[in-house]
Design a protein around this motif. Structure first.
Motif, PDB file in Angstrom:
ATOM      1  N   THR A   1       5.763   2.371  28.676  1.00  0.00           N
ATOM      2  CA  THR A   1       6.749   2.056  27.641  1.00  0.00           C
ATOM      3  C   THR A   1       7.492   0.755  27.960  1.00  0.00           C
ATOM      4  OG1 THR A   1       8.393   3.440  28.749  1.00  0.00           O
ATOM      5  CG2 THR A   1       7.071   4.476  27.050  1.00  0.00           C
ATOM      6  N   ALA A   2       7.750   0.526  29.244  1.00  0.00           N
ATOM      7  CA  ALA A   2       8.416  -0.721  29.640  1.00  0.00           C
ATOM      8  C   ALA A   2       7.518  -1.920  29.354  1.00  0.00           C
ATOM      9  CB  ALA A   2       8.779  -0.667  31.119  1.00  0.00           C
ATOM     10  N   GLN A   3       6.232  -1.786  29.658  1.00  0.00           N
ATOM     11  CA  GLN A   3       5.298  -2.872  29.388  1.00  0.00           C
ATOM     12  C   GLN A   3       5.147  -3.123  27.889  1.00  0.00           C
ATOM     13  OE1 GLN A   3       1.817  -1.449  31.434  1.00  0.00           O
ATOM     14  NE2 GLN A   3       2.403  -2.375  33.388  1.00  0.00           N
ATOM     15  N   ALA A   4       5.178  -2.035  27.101  1.00  0.00           N
ATOM     16  CA  ALA A   4       5.097  -2.190  25.644  1.00  0.00           C
ATOM     17  C   ALA A   4       6.316  -2.939  25.115  1.00  0.00           C
ATOM     18  CB  ALA A   4       4.989  -0.820  24.983  1.00  0.00           C
ATOM     19  N   ALA A   5       7.489  -2.627  25.660  1.00  0.00           N
ATOM     20  CA  ALA A   5       8.709  -3.329  25.238  1.00  0.00           C
ATOM     21  C   ALA A   5       8.637  -4.801  25.621  1.00  0.00           C
ATOM     22  CB  ALA A   5       9.937  -2.664  25.868  1.00  0.00           C
ATOM     23  N   ASP A   6       8.117  -5.090  26.805  1.00  0.00           N
ATOM     24  CA  ASP A   6       7.947  -6.482  27.232  1.00  0.00           C
ATOM     25  C   ASP A   6       6.987  -7.219  26.316  1.00  0.00           C
ATOM     26  OD1 ASP A   6       9.692  -6.286  29.397  1.00  0.00           O
ATOM     27  OD2 ASP A   6       8.109  -5.560  30.732  1.00  0.00           O
ATOM     28  N   ALA A   7       5.874  -6.541  25.955  1.00  0.00           N
ATOM     29  CA  ALA A   7       4.871  -7.178  25.104  1.00  0.00           C
ATOM     30  C   ALA A   7       5.431  -7.478  23.722  1.00  0.00           C
ATOM     31  CB  ALA A   7       3.642  -6.275  25.003  1.00  0.00           C
ATOM     32  N   LEU A   8       6.231  -6.545  23.175  1.00  0.00           N
ATOM     33  CA  LEU A   8       6.828  -6.766  21.852  1.00  0.00           C
ATOM     34  C   LEU A   8       7.766  -7.964  21.866  1.00  0.00           C
ATOM     35  CD1 LEU A   8       7.632  -3.122  20.673  1.00  0.00           C
ATOM     36  CD2 LEU A   8       6.057  -4.724  19.589  1.00  0.00           C
ATOM     37  N   LEU A   9       8.428  -8.161  22.992  1.00  0.00           N
ATOM     38  CA  LEU A   9       9.392  -9.256  23.094  1.00  0.00           C
ATOM     39  C   LEU A   9       8.716 -10.620  23.037  1.00  0.00           C
ATOM     40  CD1 LEU A   9      12.475  -9.386  23.369  1.00  0.00           C
ATOM     41  CD2 LEU A   9      12.174  -9.627  25.824  1.00  0.00           C
ATOM     42  N   THR A  10       7.420 -10.666  23.337  1.00  0.00           N
ATOM     43  CA  THR A  10       6.698 -11.943  23.294  1.00  0.00           C
ATOM     44  C   THR A  10       6.240 -12.295  21.877  1.00  0.00           C
ATOM     45  OG1 THR A  10       4.546 -10.897  23.749  1.00  0.00           O
ATOM     46  CG2 THR A  10       5.887 -11.573  25.648  1.00  0.00           C
ATOM     47  N   MET A  11       6.403 -11.351  20.944  1.00  0.00           N
ATOM     48  CA  MET A  11       5.965 -11.590  19.575  1.00  0.00           C
ATOM     49  C   MET A  11       6.932 -12.505  18.838  1.00  0.00           C
ATOM     50  SD  MET A  11       3.247  -9.797  19.621  1.00  0.00           S
ATOM     51  CE  MET A  11       2.526  -8.449  20.561  1.00  0.00           C
ATOM     52  N   ASP A  12       6.393 -13.252  17.900  1.00  0.00           N
ATOM     53  CA  ASP A  12       7.195 -14.195  17.122  1.00  0.00           C
ATOM     54  C   ASP A  12       8.202 -13.435  16.254  1.00  0.00           C
ATOM     55  OD1 ASP A  12       8.033 -16.646  16.057  1.00  0.00           O
ATOM     56  OD2 ASP A  12       6.685 -16.436  14.334  1.00  0.00           O
ATOM     57  N   GLY A  13       9.445 -13.863  16.283  1.00  0.00           N
ATOM     58  CA  GLY A  13      10.480 -13.257  15.456  1.00  0.00           C
ATOM     59  C   GLY A  13      11.165 -12.063  16.066  1.00  0.00           C
ATOM     60  N   VAL A  14      10.774 -11.665  17.284  1.00  0.00           N
ATOM     61  CA  VAL A  14      11.391 -10.501  17.939  1.00  0.00           C
ATOM     62  C   VAL A  14      12.411 -10.978  18.967  1.00  0.00           C
ATOM     63  CG1 VAL A  14      11.010  -8.461  19.358  1.00  0.00           C
ATOM     64  CG2 VAL A  14       9.339  -9.081  17.602  1.00  0.00           C
ATOM     65  N   SER A  15      13.663 -10.575  18.775  1.00  0.00           N
ATOM     66  CA  SER A  15      14.712 -10.924  19.741  1.00  0.00           C
ATOM     67  C   SER A  15      15.109  -9.729  20.596  1.00  0.00           C
ATOM     68  CB  SER A  15      15.946 -11.460  19.007  1.00  0.00           C
ATOM     69  OG  SER A  15      16.437 -10.506  18.084  1.00  0.00           O
ATOM     70  N   ALA A  16      14.761  -8.528  20.130  1.00  0.00           N
ATOM     71  CA  ALA A  16      15.030  -7.312  20.910  1.00  0.00           C
ATOM     72  C   ALA A  16      13.994  -6.257  20.558  1.00  0.00           C
ATOM     73  CB  ALA A  16      16.434  -6.778  20.629  1.00  0.00           C
ATOM     74  N   SER A  17      13.537  -5.523  21.573  1.00  0.00           N
ATOM     75  CA  SER A  17      12.522  -4.493  21.344  1.00  0.00           C
ATOM     76  C   SER A  17      12.951  -3.180  21.973  1.00  0.00           C
ATOM     77  CB  SER A  17      11.169  -4.940  21.919  1.00  0.00           C
ATOM     78  OG  SER A  17      11.260  -5.127  23.317  1.00  0.00           O
ATOM     79  N   PHE A  18      12.606  -2.099  21.281  1.00  0.00           N
ATOM     80  CA  PHE A  18      12.913  -0.752  21.766  1.00  0.00           C
ATOM     81  C   PHE A  18      11.659   0.106  21.614  1.00  0.00           C
ATOM     82  CE2 PHE A  18      16.776  -2.663  20.216  1.00  0.00           C
ATOM     83  CZ  PHE A  18      17.729  -2.336  21.166  1.00  0.00           C
ATOM     84  N   VAL A  19      11.243   0.733  22.711  1.00  0.00           N
ATOM     85  CA  VAL A  19      10.067   1.607  22.683  1.00  0.00           C
ATOM     86  C   VAL A  19      10.506   3.016  23.078  1.00  0.00           C
ATOM     87  CG1 VAL A  19       7.765   2.042  23.584  1.00  0.00           C
ATOM     88  CG2 VAL A  19       8.528  -0.309  23.223  1.00  0.00           C
ATOM     89  N   ILE A  20      10.250   3.970  22.185  1.00  0.00           N
ATOM     90  CA  ILE A  20      10.654   5.366  22.392  1.00  0.00           C
ATOM     91  C   ILE A  20       9.403   6.200  22.630  1.00  0.00           C
ATOM     92  CG2 ILE A  20      11.951   7.292  21.406  1.00  0.00           C
ATOM     93  CD1 ILE A  20      13.144   5.256  19.404  1.00  0.00           C
ATOM     94  N   SER A  21       9.425   7.005  23.676  1.00  0.00           N
ATOM     95  CA  SER A  21       8.256   7.842  23.965  1.00  0.00           C
ATOM     96  C   SER A  21       8.681   9.106  24.693  1.00  0.00           C
ATOM     97  CB  SER A  21       7.244   7.075  24.808  1.00  0.00           C
ATOM     98  OG  SER A  21       7.767   6.798  26.089  1.00  0.00           O
ATOM     99  N   LYS A  22       7.842  10.121  24.558  1.00  0.00           N
ATOM    100  CA  LYS A  22       8.097  11.382  25.245  1.00  0.00           C
ATOM    101  C   LYS A  22       7.644  11.281  26.694  1.00  0.00           C
ATOM    102  CE  LYS A  22       7.415  16.367  24.814  1.00  0.00           C
ATOM    103  NZ  LYS A  22       6.776  17.459  24.044  1.00  0.00           N
ATOM    104  N   ARG A  23       8.427  11.869  27.596  1.00  0.00           N
ATOM    105  CA  ARG A  23       8.087  11.904  29.011  1.00  0.00           C
ATOM    106  C   ARG A  23       8.056  13.351  29.495  1.00  0.00           C
ATOM    107  NH1 ARG A  23      11.787   6.709  30.981  1.00  0.00           N
ATOM    108  NH2 ARG A  23      10.879   5.262  29.472  1.00  0.00           N
TER     109      ARG A  23
END
Length: 667
Positions: free
Chosen positions: A582-604
């Protein structure tokens, strides 16, 4: 009982009469017996005595009748008075009384209750129509509760057996309490975070202009809000106001932080404020202590923010919108390193512990501290839960097996509990929260605890550590430990794997030197590279498998844009995700154009839903995650929520985002 003129209680006359009649009857009986006896000798005297006895008997009977009549009249009068008092209390006293049936319809109320609703009668009305706030009290059979009815506050007492409710109007009482609370004193200490750094090298005129600008802004702010402001030193102000003014400042989100920052930037100077607020107690010395404690907490979190300790022990934060500036000095690193050296020498052994599910930063820092113990001729152990490791840390530990002298120092939490003594030094790295360490029980086994961390300080903190080295300006804990190693004895050389582990921690936390990277970060990396840190080995540690890549991609595929620049991705309810994914997914989203903040929610695991939050600094994800019970950095934060579903956590996150964005727009 009544009292006479002398203050002595006296009994009612009818009670006296009742007590007097018994001796009287005895006297009459004795007198009759005496007459009979005298009559045998003096018959004429007996006749006279008989007439007297008859007169006395008649008098006694009259007294008895009068007494009975008096008692009956008194009881009648008293009964009437008691009944009248009861009727007046029921109908005229300012206490509401209501009888309801099982269907929540009103069967009877006294006039006061009806007058509270400005109606002639409430009989036959449903509580769903006229008193819905009362329903939870009845349904849950709450003994007493305060509710608002028709814009007034009532303390309601419920008698379930009789289906009876009493209403006491406490509007004025609550308003008095509220006014008292609003008028309580508040002390706040304002600190210019980096005044010394900003004014270093300035000429007198420039420094005077800066002081004039800041003082003018703060004076105008104080005047507008009715605050007493006093400058106590070049970089410190003390303010005094009340809690009502504090509520206004909270509603304004302490916009003075932005005003000072923006106005000083115009002069090409980056000057920010930190404010510590003390409130909730009446003692002025205690208020001052709370204010200083809050200020220390604000500074420990990187400055440019307001911290306040509430009476219930909770903490509130405002601001913190800018990335912390690098303020560490070589002098501080050297002083901390020397203090750590002394503590190690005084200890029988050193045990190092990171956080649960340790990442490369926690493991790298742990290896560095263990090396420092070895440099000081002390045994050093690293606590590792081998069942809670991500793939990169597993690769590092596999590589450590080629270094038997290093691998042998890895121990389990159970082994650490057995090795711990009162004289053992416990060093906690990459966290300061007791709830996040690998084995919390270790904290209670010794009083000799050191905390080394680069996260902003939160409310949950390890109790009474001997030494704290917290620098939110640092990129990673590995960077801090690297600097400490530079000032340790040079008898034991740092080997390639140890240097590589530290470098891995820096690279992971900075996302390959792209986030939270200062000049000192490159200095530390350069030092480790000179010691033989292998960048190729770092890449090998950080490689990921295809399955993880696919799983992360599926998470990213669910992304939706909730607001401008805010991306939210959610996992399914039935799939468990590793926190690293989930942390890596949030990092990857942050590299996308137009994204200034990312939040990834998942069950653990263990019925926990986690959120990994990332930003480029425009959005303070730390404040958002803290509102949900988590924490972290301005640009890197997370939270774990138990007992909720993924969809529920998503809704809660969106509500928190709404509150945050609304506050940002207001300020």
């Amino acid at each position: 009982m009544k009292k006479n003129d002398e203050g002595v209680e006296s009994m009612p006359s009818y009670v006296k009469s009742r007590r007097m009649r018994y001796p009287l009857y005895i006297i009459l009986t004795v007198s009759a017996a005496l007459l009979v006896y005298v009559g045998f000798k003096y018959w004429w005297l007996a006749i006279i005595g008989a007439f007297i006895l008859i007169a006395l008997t008649i008098a006694a009977i009259k007294i008895e009748n009068d007494m009975v009549k008096s008692v009956e009249e008194h009881i009648s009068t008293l009964s009437y008075r008691v009944k009248k008092v009861g009727e007046e209390a029921l109908m005229e006293m300012p206490i509401g009384i209501m009888l309801i049936n099982d269907d929540y319809y009103i069967e009877w109320t006294n006039p006061f209750m009806a007058s509270c609703f400005n109606e002639n009668t409430l009989v036959g009305r449903s509580l769903y129509d006229v008193g819905e706030p009362i329903l939870p009290i009845i349904k849950q059979e709450i003994e007493s509760e305060t509710v608002t009815l028709n814009e007034r506050k009532f303390r309601v007492y419920f008698k379930p057996e009789e289906r009876l409710l009493y209403f006491f109007d406490v509007t004025e009482q609550i308003e008095t309490v509220r006014r008292y609370e609003m008028e309580r004193n508040v002390i706040a200490i304002i600190y210019l975070d980096n005044y010394d750094d900003a004014t270093q090298g300035m000429d007198d005129q420039s420094r005077s202009e800066l002081n004039s600008t800041v003082t003018s802004i703060l004076n105008n702010w104080a005047l507008d809000h009715g605050i007493f402001l006093k400058r106590t030193s070049s970089d410190r102000f003390v303010t005094l106001f009340n809690e009502q003014i504090l509520r206004e400042l909270e509603k304004d989100k302490f916009s003075i932080l932005d005003v000072v920052r923006e106005n000083t930037v115009k002069q090409n100077i980056s000057l920010t404020l930190s404010i510590g607020v003390g409130l909730g107690v009446s003692s002025l010395p205690e208020l001052g202590t709370l204010a200083q404690s809050s200020l220390d907490l604000a500074l420990g979190r990187g400055g440019d923010q307001v911290a306040m300790k509430l009476p219930n022990g909770k903490l509130k934060f405002y601001g913190g919108k800018t990335n912390p500036m690098e303020k560490r000095t070589r002098v501080r690193a050297r002083v901390i390193s020397h203090a750590l050296k002394e503590l190690m020498i005084e200890s029988d052994k050193v045990i190092v512990m990171g956080h649960k599910f340790p990442d490369m930063d926690a493991i790298g820092a742990s290896i560095g501290i263990r090396k420092a113990a070895e440099m000081n001729q002390r045994e050093g152990y690293i606590v590792v839960d081998f069942s809670e490791l991500d793939i990169s840390v597993k690769r590092l530990i596999e590589e450590m097996k080629g270094y038997p002298e290093l691998y042998s120092w890895l121990i389990t939490p159970e082994e650490a509990m057995e090795l711990m003594t009162d004289n053992t030094l416990l060093v906690v790295v990459d966290t300061h929260k007791p709830s996040l360490v690998i084995e919390e029980k270790l904290l209670g086994k010794t009083d000799r605890i050191v905390v080394i961390d680069h996260h902003r300080r939160s409310e949950d903190f390890i109790k009474k550590p001997l030494l704290v080295y917290m620098e939110p300006y640092a990129s990673s804990t590995a960077e801090l430990v690297t600097e400490l190693l530079e000032y340790q004895p040079k008898g034991e050389k740092i080997n390639t794997l140890e240097a590589t582990a530290l470098l891995s921690g820096i690279i992971v936390d900075t996302k390959s030197f792209t986030l939270r990277t200062g000049s000192r970060t490159f200095d530390a990396a350069s030092y480790l590279r000179a010691l033989g840190a292998d960048t190729v080995m770092v890449q090998r540690f950080l490689k990921e498998d295809v399955e993880t890549y696919i799983k992360r991609s599926k998470l990213i595929e669910t992304v939706e844009f909730y607001n401008v620049g805010i991306a939210i991705a959610t996992g399914t309810e039935d799939e468990v995700y590793n926190p690293v994914v989930t942390a890596q997914a949030a990092d990857a989203l942050l590299t996308m154009d137009g994204v200034s903040a990312s939040f990834v929610i998942s069950k653990r695991e263990d019925d926990i839903v986690g959120i990994s939050a990332r930003s480029l600094g425009e959005v303070n994800v730390q404040v958002i995650m803290e509102a949900l019970g988590g924490g972290g950095h301005l640009s890197n934060a997370a939270v774990q929520i138990q007992g909720m579903k993924v969809i529920e956590v998503e809704l809660k996150l969106k509500q928190t985002l709404d509150d945050y964005l609304e506050g940002s727009q207001e300020s």
